[in-house]
Structures are given as C-alpha cells and as structure tokens.
Write a protein that holds these residues in place. Sequence first.
Motif, mmCIF file in Angstrom:
data_model
loop_
_atom_site.group_PDB
_atom_site.id
_atom_site.type_symbol
_atom_site.label_atom_id
_atom_site.label_comp_id
_atom_site.label_asym_id
_atom_site.label_seq_id
_atom_site.Cartn_x
_atom_site.Cartn_y
_atom_site.Cartn_z
ATOM 1 N N LEU A 1 10.838 41.800 37.920
ATOM 2 C CA LEU A 1 10.043 40.931 38.223
ATOM 3 C C LEU A 1 8.338 41.940 38.408
ATOM 4 C CD1 LEU A 1 11.596 38.826 40.598
ATOM 5 C CD2 LEU A 1 10.226 37.794 39.405
ATOM 6 N N GLY A 2 9.286 43.615 38.777
ATOM 7 C CA GLY A 2 7.894 44.573 39.032
ATOM 8 C C GLY A 2 7.482 44.151 37.771
ATOM 9 N N VAL A 3 8.020 44.821 36.316
ATOM 10 C CA VAL A 3 7.270 44.989 35.226
ATOM 11 C C VAL A 3 6.494 43.919 34.846
ATOM 12 C CG1 VAL A 3 7.997 45.057 32.861
ATOM 13 C CG2 VAL A 3 9.524 46.855 34.291
ATOM 14 N N HIS B 1 4.832 41.545 37.008
ATOM 15 C CA HIS B 1 3.691 42.054 37.578
ATOM 16 C C HIS B 1 3.006 42.995 37.360
ATOM 17 C CE1 HIS B 1 1.052 41.688 40.752
ATOM 18 N NE2 HIS B 1 1.648 42.986 40.780
ATOM 19 N N TYR C 1 13.438 44.557 40.017
ATOM 20 C CA TYR C 1 12.718 45.065 38.026
ATOM 21 C C TYR C 1 11.845 44.336 37.723
ATOM 22 C CZ TYR C 1 12.580 48.738 34.923
ATOM 23 O OH TYR C 1 11.787 49.407 34.405
#
Lengths: 342, 342
Positions: free
Chosen positions: B312-314, B316, B310
């Motif tokens: 890492l998604g934010v 990215h 999660y």
Amino acid sequence: MAKQHLDPAAGPVAGDTLEAYLQTQATEFLRALRQHRETGGSTASSGNGTEETVDAARALRRSARRISGTLHTFRPLLDTDWSEGIRPELAWLSGTLAREHAYAARLERLLGALNRLSGCSPIPAQTASEPRQEKSTLTVGAAKAGALLERQLTLARTRAHSAALQALGSSRFHAVADSVAVLASEVPLSPAATSAGLKPLAAAAEDRLTDAITALPLVSAGHPYNAEALVHGLSADPAPQPQDAPWHQVRLLLRLHRYALEVLYGTESPVDVRVLNAGQALDRHRDAAEAATAAASAARTPRIAPATAYALGVLHADQRHEVEAARFAFRQAWLRETVSTS
Amino acid sequence: MAKQHLDPAAGPVAGDTLEAYLQTQATEFLRALRQHRETGGSTASSGNGTEETVDAARALRRSARRISGTLHTFRPLLDTDWSEGIRPELAWLSGTLAREHAYAARLERLLGALNRLSGCSPIPAQTASEPRQEKSTLTVGAAKAGALLERQLTLARTRAHSAALQALGSSRFHAVADSVAVLASEVPLSPAATSAGLKPLAAAAEDRLTDAITALPLVSAGHPYNAEALVHGLSADPAPQPQDAPWHQVRLLLRLHRYALEVLYGTESPVDVRVLNAGQALDRHRDAAEAATAAASAARTPRIAPATAYALGVLHADQRHEVEAARFAFRQAWLRETVSTS
C-alpha cells in the motif's frame, strides 16, 4: 558520431603518454596509501575514520579505478601477463574499499528521503548521522523505518569497515601495492606500444560506450513520468531489477571513456561537461537503485510494524522514482551535447 | 490573454441563447431521469446497475452540472431567488450520484496500478471486478493489498449506491426534478437578460480561471520529477494534501469555462482541444490524488500484515507520482496552446 575528443593535434608517442599517465596514477595510489596509514586508517576502530582517512581511502579507490580502467582500454600496449594479473586485484581492492562509503551514503540518502517525504526540511550532510533530532516531526512509521534502516546499514557499514581494514592488512593487498610500486617506476609496455597509437584504442572504448547507449531505452526515458522504473516495484523477485543492468553497464563504459580522455589529454585538461553530467546522472541512478533495494530488503525484516512497512514501501517507490528521474537526466545530458556540437 | 473564444460573430440576444442552452440541458436531465427509472435504477439492488442505468446516471450528473454551472456563471441574467435556490440542490444531486461511480473507478485504478507494479499486464476495464484471476502472479503483499482495497471500496460503493437510490426516491429530489421540469419549459430570466450580454460574464469566468492558473506553481510543475507531489507522502496529517486544493479549484473553474463556451457556441461546436486536454489532466490529477488517499487510508486498517502495508505504501507513492505527472501534463496542455495561438 562525435570523435572530436580523439583528435589531439600532435602528441608524444603512445608508450610515453600511457607510461606518464600510469606512473602519475601509481604515484597517487602510493601517496594515498601512505596518507591512509598515517591518519589511522589501519587502526582496528570500527567506527568512522577521520576525515583525512576517508579522503585517503577515496583517493586510493580513485587511482585504483583509473589504473585498472587504463589497463583494460589500452590492453594491447601493455605486457599481457602482467596487466591480466593485476587488473582483478585492483578491482577487488577498489570494490572492497568502496563498500563502507556506499553504505554510509545509502543511509544518508534514505534518511534524507524519509525527512523529505515527511515534509521536513532536508537534513544537512553533517547531521546525517544524528537523525534522531528530526524524528519528533516524523510519523511513527517513518521514524521506525529510519531507525530500522539505520540499524541495518550501520551494521553493514561496520562490517565493510572491518573487511576493508582486513583487506589492507592482507598479503593479497601487499602484493597489489608492490605491483603498483613497480608501476610507479617502470610501466611494463608491450612491443606494440612503440608503433601502435593510443587513439584507435580510445576510439574503440568510445564506440563500446555509444553502442551501449544506443541499446538503452532512451525514447521512453525521454518521456517524463513514463513509470517504467517502478514497473516491478511489487514483483515477487527480490533481486535487483534487471532493467537497471544496461544503465549500470553504461555507467562503467562512460567511466572507461573518461579515463581514456584523461590518458590522451592529461588529468589537468577540463572535463567534458557532457561526460561529467551524464556520469553524475548515472551515479545517481545507481545510488537510487541501491537505496530502493535497501528499503525493499528492510521491509522483509520479520515482525516489523505495518506502519514501518508502509513507510518503507513509500520510500522504495520514491527511490525508484529517482531512478527514473536519473534516466531522464542522463538522456538530457547526453543528447543535448550531441545536438549542440555535431 | 487569449479571448478568441469569446468573440462570436453575431448571435441572438443574451436571454435567447441562455434560455435555449438551459432548456436543452433541462430536457436532457428529464430524459436521463426517465431512462434511469425505466432501466431499473430505482430498484433497491445493491450491486451494479445495468449499463443503461449507469449511462443514465452519468447523463443525469452531466446535465445537472451544466445547469448548475450555467446558473453560476450567468447569475446576473437570471432570477436570483430561483437560481440561488436550485443551485445547491443540483450540486447535492450530482455529488450524490457521482460517488458510486467514483468508488468503482478508484478501485479499478488501484487494482490496475497493483498489477502494473507487479509487472503484470494491465487488467482490461471489463475484468476489473474479477481481479482474482490475476492474483496468482502478484506477490502476497500486492494480492492482500488488492483484496483489502476491494473490500473497502466495494463496501463504500455499495453504500454510495444505496444513498443514491435513497436520494432519487426522496422528496428533496422530486423538488429538484420539478424545478428542472419548469426550466425545460420556461427559464426565469432577470430583467437584465434583455440588455446585458453573455460575453462579459463568460469572460469573467475565463478571467477567474486564468487568475487561478496563474497562482499555480507551474514553474516547478514544468520540471519533470520535481518530487513535489510526494513531499507529504509520509506526513502525520491523514487529511487530503493541501497542495492539491488549488489544482482541484482550477479543475472546477475550467469546467465552468467549458460550459460557458457551450452556452456561447452551442453544445454541437467542437470542444477546444486545449481546454479538453487540460481538463483531462486535471481529472487524472483528482483521480490519482483520491486513489493515493484511499491507499494511505487502507494502510491504517488495524492488524494488516507488514507485506500488505508495504504494498500500500508503494501504491500510495505511485499514485502521488501520477498526481505530479498530471500537473506536468496540465502545464504542457495549457501552455502549449497559449504559445501556438498568441
């Protein structure tokens, strides 16, 4: 400070104008309630209502908000006990009715964003409830995130639907409807309504709005890509972002200002473009903020796959980015008109 | 089209100017190489070099890029066989040397962003390699994401460091250094260098730049929050985003233009602010794009926790947001000066 809205040439006395507006809204409320009942809004079905039921519920919320807002702004002109009694009841009603629609709109917004973020064409509104046909082009993570959000928000919407039906059948609701029915025939004005004017009270509402806007961080909102909305994107606090609260407050004050303009100028007069655009930006701000919270909250579901969590992280950040964009749009809408009219 | 840069009053003939510039850069290359060897750059230590070694490597890359770029832009004025032979070798060298620094900078950027996204104060550059002291204020997900990125990018940096050392000890490198040493004493000019001018070739380089900029989607880049950089944020294709390529190409062409200006006006002349700002925006564009890719790639590590994925998604999405912001900044920098000078 632009006060041009609050200078009508010459109108009827305060009591008459206010009475006419409240009676119109009360009549609209009763009409929407009748329509809601006739189109099956009171059946215990847990799915979507028909289009007519949805329209009727919207009209019901719309007039409930206007009555409540008007009672607030023009409080001194109305019978205090009566208006203090009915306002929280109207707020309860419009809040309860709004929830089902809010969950549906939130799901549509999030599924649309997932499609956009996957490079798919945006889903049209009418197919928002059938996202599966698009999923072949989504990554596993995006598809799973979409399915998870759909499950959670559909459940929340179903519960909100039941709660709304229960509310509409409750004795509490019948008491509200009775009060509104009284309002449609006779508005309980205070003795002050015959001498005092509407304008000072409408001006005070506008002042509360402009004071709240002055306190917003508009300078940083005016710098595109200020990255402020995502500053707590990974903070440990799962609560809605405190930085959003002043913007939500301005949204409510802007609405009260808009209703006060309706009281003064009538509901048929054209809506001030600046107020309209600013209000739409703040609606988008609220919607994106709540969608971001829903994505973050879905990511805390136990035992989800890392790919699902990753997609929810991207989605959360995307919606916080929308929050920031909405603040920028609000500032543009609000300041542009100030500059061009003053 | 603004060509004001390409109109020096009257200068020495093309061959002399070009020769002087290339000799300066070759001398600088040899000086940096000597400094790099003296400060321990050739030891097999896998950690960071000393500050002097880092400076020397940067100076080496800097002059290698300038020599290579100048050979490209002013190709017709130089001995073809010789310049065609050395250019790919210089590109190999500067590419190899750049990698270690790039991984270190990427890690610093990503850890800084994780701290910012957690509402922590940004970490100063000198403590970027000790992020652990900050982790107590991070969420578990952000802390784990930071640790994962640190592990992966430190490993990549260590490998790049070894590869650079190996390159600097190779016979291939010694052949490059020998060629540059020849260049420092004698530039192999073509017969055309005595008659043809520098200006048409520099102008052609500027034309290639302006053509490439014209092809960029500058209109959408000029709308803040156009959400274009994140359009493939969740697409199935793990390759770097194809939408970035034209911007990276403009970055390279802008650099060639800047070097051509240095040849014409000398390295001591003040750098054109517009070129400088536009170049910095494109550097930021490249850095953010590569950081976004690194975050997405870390999220594909097997068996990571959902909270890590999660975060890492934010991260990215945050870096793709930076990509979009850099495009906006480039457009501002580039168009502002055009308007004010033409």
